[in-house]
Enzyme design. Structure first.
Site, short mmCIF file in Angstrom:
data_model
loop_
_atom_site.label_atom_id
_atom_site.label_comp_id
_atom_site.label_asym_id
_atom_site.label_seq_id
_atom_site.Cartn_x
_atom_site.Cartn_y
_atom_site.Cartn_z
N HIS A 124 0.85 -1.21 0.00
CA HIS A 124 0.00 0.00 0.00
C HIS A 124 0.87 1.24 0.00
O HIS A 124 1.90 1.31 0.67
CB HIS A 124 -1.02 -0.02 1.14
CG HIS A 124 -0.54 0.30 2.51
ND1 HIS A 124 -0.43 1.58 2.99
CD2 HIS A 124 -0.18 -0.50 3.54
CE1 HIS A 124 -0.03 1.56 4.25
NE2 HIS A 124 0.15 0.30 4.61
N ASP A 182 5.64 2.77 7.19
CA ASP A 182 4.27 2.30 6.87
C ASP A 182 3.62 3.25 5.88
O ASP A 182 2.97 4.20 6.27
CB ASP A 182 3.46 2.23 8.17
CG ASP A 182 2.05 1.74 7.95
OD1 ASP A 182 1.77 1.17 6.89
OD2 ASP A 182 1.22 1.93 8.85
N GLU A 219 -5.39 1.77 1.93
CA GLU A 219 -5.24 0.61 2.84
C GLU A 219 -5.58 1.02 4.26
O GLU A 219 -6.21 0.28 5.02
CB GLU A 219 -3.81 0.06 2.79
CG GLU A 219 -3.60 -1.23 3.59
CD GLU A 219 -3.23 -1.02 5.06
OE1 GLU A 219 -3.22 -2.02 5.80
OE2 GLU A 219 -2.96 0.13 5.46
N GLU A 220 -5.17 2.24 4.60
CA GLU A 220 -5.33 2.71 5.98
C GLU A 220 -6.80 2.98 6.33
O GLU A 220 -7.13 3.17 7.49
CB GLU A 220 -4.47 3.96 6.23
CG GLU A 220 -2.97 3.73 6.05
CD GLU A 220 -2.34 2.85 7.13
OE1 GLU A 220 -3.08 2.32 7.98
OE2 GLU A 220 -1.10 2.69 7.10
N ASP A 232 4.18 -4.83 3.61
CA ASP A 232 3.64 -3.71 4.38
C ASP A 232 4.46 -3.60 5.66
O ASP A 232 4.32 -4.43 6.56
CB ASP A 232 2.16 -4.00 4.68
CG ASP A 232 1.47 -2.85 5.41
OD1 ASP A 232 2.13 -1.84 5.71
OD2 ASP A 232 0.26 -2.98 5.69
N HIS A 252 2.14 4.83 12.75
CA HIS A 252 0.98 5.73 12.59
C HIS A 252 1.18 7.08 13.29
O HIS A 252 0.20 7.71 13.69
CB HIS A 252 -0.31 5.04 13.05
CG HIS A 252 -0.79 4.02 12.05
ND1 HIS A 252 -1.99 3.35 12.17
CD2 HIS A 252 -0.23 3.56 10.91
CE1 HIS A 252 -2.14 2.52 11.15
NE2 HIS A 252 -1.08 2.63 10.37
N1 TRP Z 1 -0.68 -1.34 7.63
C1 TRP Z 1 -0.94 -2.27 8.69
C2 TRP Z 1 -1.94 -1.60 9.64
O1 TRP Z 1 -1.90 -0.40 9.77
C3 TRP Z 1 0.31 -2.62 9.44
C4 TRP Z 1 0.22 -3.93 10.05
C5 TRP Z 1 -0.14 -4.17 11.33
C6 TRP Z 1 0.50 -5.15 9.43
N2 TRP Z 1 -0.10 -5.52 11.52
C7 TRP Z 1 0.28 -6.13 10.39
C8 TRP Z 1 0.91 -5.51 8.15
C9 TRP Z 1 0.47 -7.47 10.10
C10 TRP Z 1 1.09 -6.85 7.85
C11 TRP Z 1 0.87 -7.82 8.82
O2 TRP Z 1 -2.75 -2.28 10.25
ZN ZN Z 2 -0.69 1.33 8.66
#
Ligand code: TRP
Ligand code: ZN
Ligand code: CA
Length: 316
Positions: A124, A136, A170-171, A199, A286
């Site tokens: 993403h 991220d 994605e967020e 990610d 974040h």
């Molecule tokens: N972009 C994901 C999120 O904000 C980051 C993330 C959290 C993630 N846990 C994960 C990505 C596990 C891959 C696998 O939730």
């Molecule tokens: Zn994120």
């Protein structure tokens, strides 16, 4: 959904026959992962970091973020697209609406290969509104971009068709990737042999996590890390929390890498990976401090090289 595969002995006999079936495993590619992936290039972490510097500049020039529906997101997309177009990819922007704002996915096809067997890698490209989103998920976005550019530089001609993707929103809840999967016909969905998701792969206090999904994809990543002598663990920080989930739910074999978000590194993990126990893998998750300073170069380098290893090995 958990995908099941035949046992090792049975797999040898039947992979050729089943590898095209929807919801099957990408196991047909596994035997080739060793010898073919050996030809995968070493991805330059400096080149990956140069993309991160550009994404940081884009955020800084656009109110400090690259979030869905904001100018920084579209500028990020234009940056990635221009690199891919110049490298000979066929790019497509897929537009959608979420929370009243326009979002975009970027899809880049590498011409050639069997379009009945498509290997996809994606990440993403949007950040949260609170910061630039460099770990991220500038990290995954930049590493997938540099891998795609390496495909072009090598003039790689795999047996399977390669497709790279950068997801929007994605967020906001995996919006762009779900939109893409839902936009595919049943036939097009069944022609995706595997989807690899990246990610957060440069976390400042990194762990080395491999998704526990399609066994052949998982094996390919583990094989890469075994070769480096770096131990891995199964990703447990929220299965289904990234863009592989819509693919998995549609029966596509998935896998990926992750260096950790807001979970805290244990003493045992610090003993095997270094870093600081009792501290989050990414204390800037974040947050406004998710800048270019929020990257561990070793983790970013290893994971970028692992992406190339898997793309080469799984598409041969
Ligand atoms: N972009 C994901 C999120 O904000 C980051 C993330 C959290 C993630 N846990 C994960 C990505 C596990 C891959 C696998 O939730
Ligand atoms: Zn994120
Ligand atoms: Ca490298």
């Amino acid at each position: 959904m958990k995908l099941s595969v035949p046992g090792r002995a049975a797999a040898t006999a039947v992979v050729t026959a089943v590898s095209l079936l929807a919801g099957g495993s990408i196991a047909g590619a596994a035997p080739a992962a060793g010898p073919t992936a050996a030809a995968a290039p070493d991805i330059s972490v400096a080149a990956v970091k140069a993309h991160l510097t550009q994404l940081q500049s884009i955020a800084t020039a656009n109110g400090g973020n690259r979030a869905h529906g904001r100018a920084g997101y579209k500028a990020s997309l234009d940056y990635v697209k221009a690199k891919l177009d110049a490298a000979g990819f066929t790019t497509t922007i897929q537009q959608f609406t979420s929370s009243g704002r326009t979002g975009y996915n970027l899809i880049a096809d590498w011409p050639g290969g069997d379009t009945g067997q498509v290997v996809m890698a994606g990440s993403h490209l949007d950040s949260v509104t609170s910061g630039a989103g460099i770990n991220d998920n500038g990290s995954g976005s930049a590493a997938v971009l540099e891998t795609a550019l390496a495909v072009s530089r090598a003039n790689f001609r795999p047996a399977k068709h390669l497709r790279f993707a950068w997801w929007g929103a994605e967020e906001l809840g995996l919006v762009g990737s779900r939109y893409y999967v839902n936009s595919l016909s049943t036939g097009d969905r069944s022609r995706i042999s595997g989807y690899l998701n990246f990610d957060m792969i440069g976390s400042p206090n990194p762990g080395y996590f491999v998704y526990d999904d399609d066994p052949a994809i998982e094996k390919t990543f583990k094989e890469y890390y075994t070769g480096l002598g770096v131990p891995t663990e199964i990703e447990t920080e929220g299965d289904g929390r990234s863009d592989h989930a819509p693919f998995k739910n549609a029966g596509v074999p998935v896998g990926g890498l992750f260096s950790g978000a807001d979970y805290v590194k244990t003493a045992a993990q610090a003993a095997k990976w270094g870093g600081t126990s009792g501290l989050a893998f990414d204390r800037c998750y974040h947050s406004s401090c998710d800048t270019t300073a929020n990257i561990n170069d070793t983790a970013l380098d290893r994971n970028s090289d692992a992406i190339a290893y898997a793309v080469w090995g799984l598409s041969a």
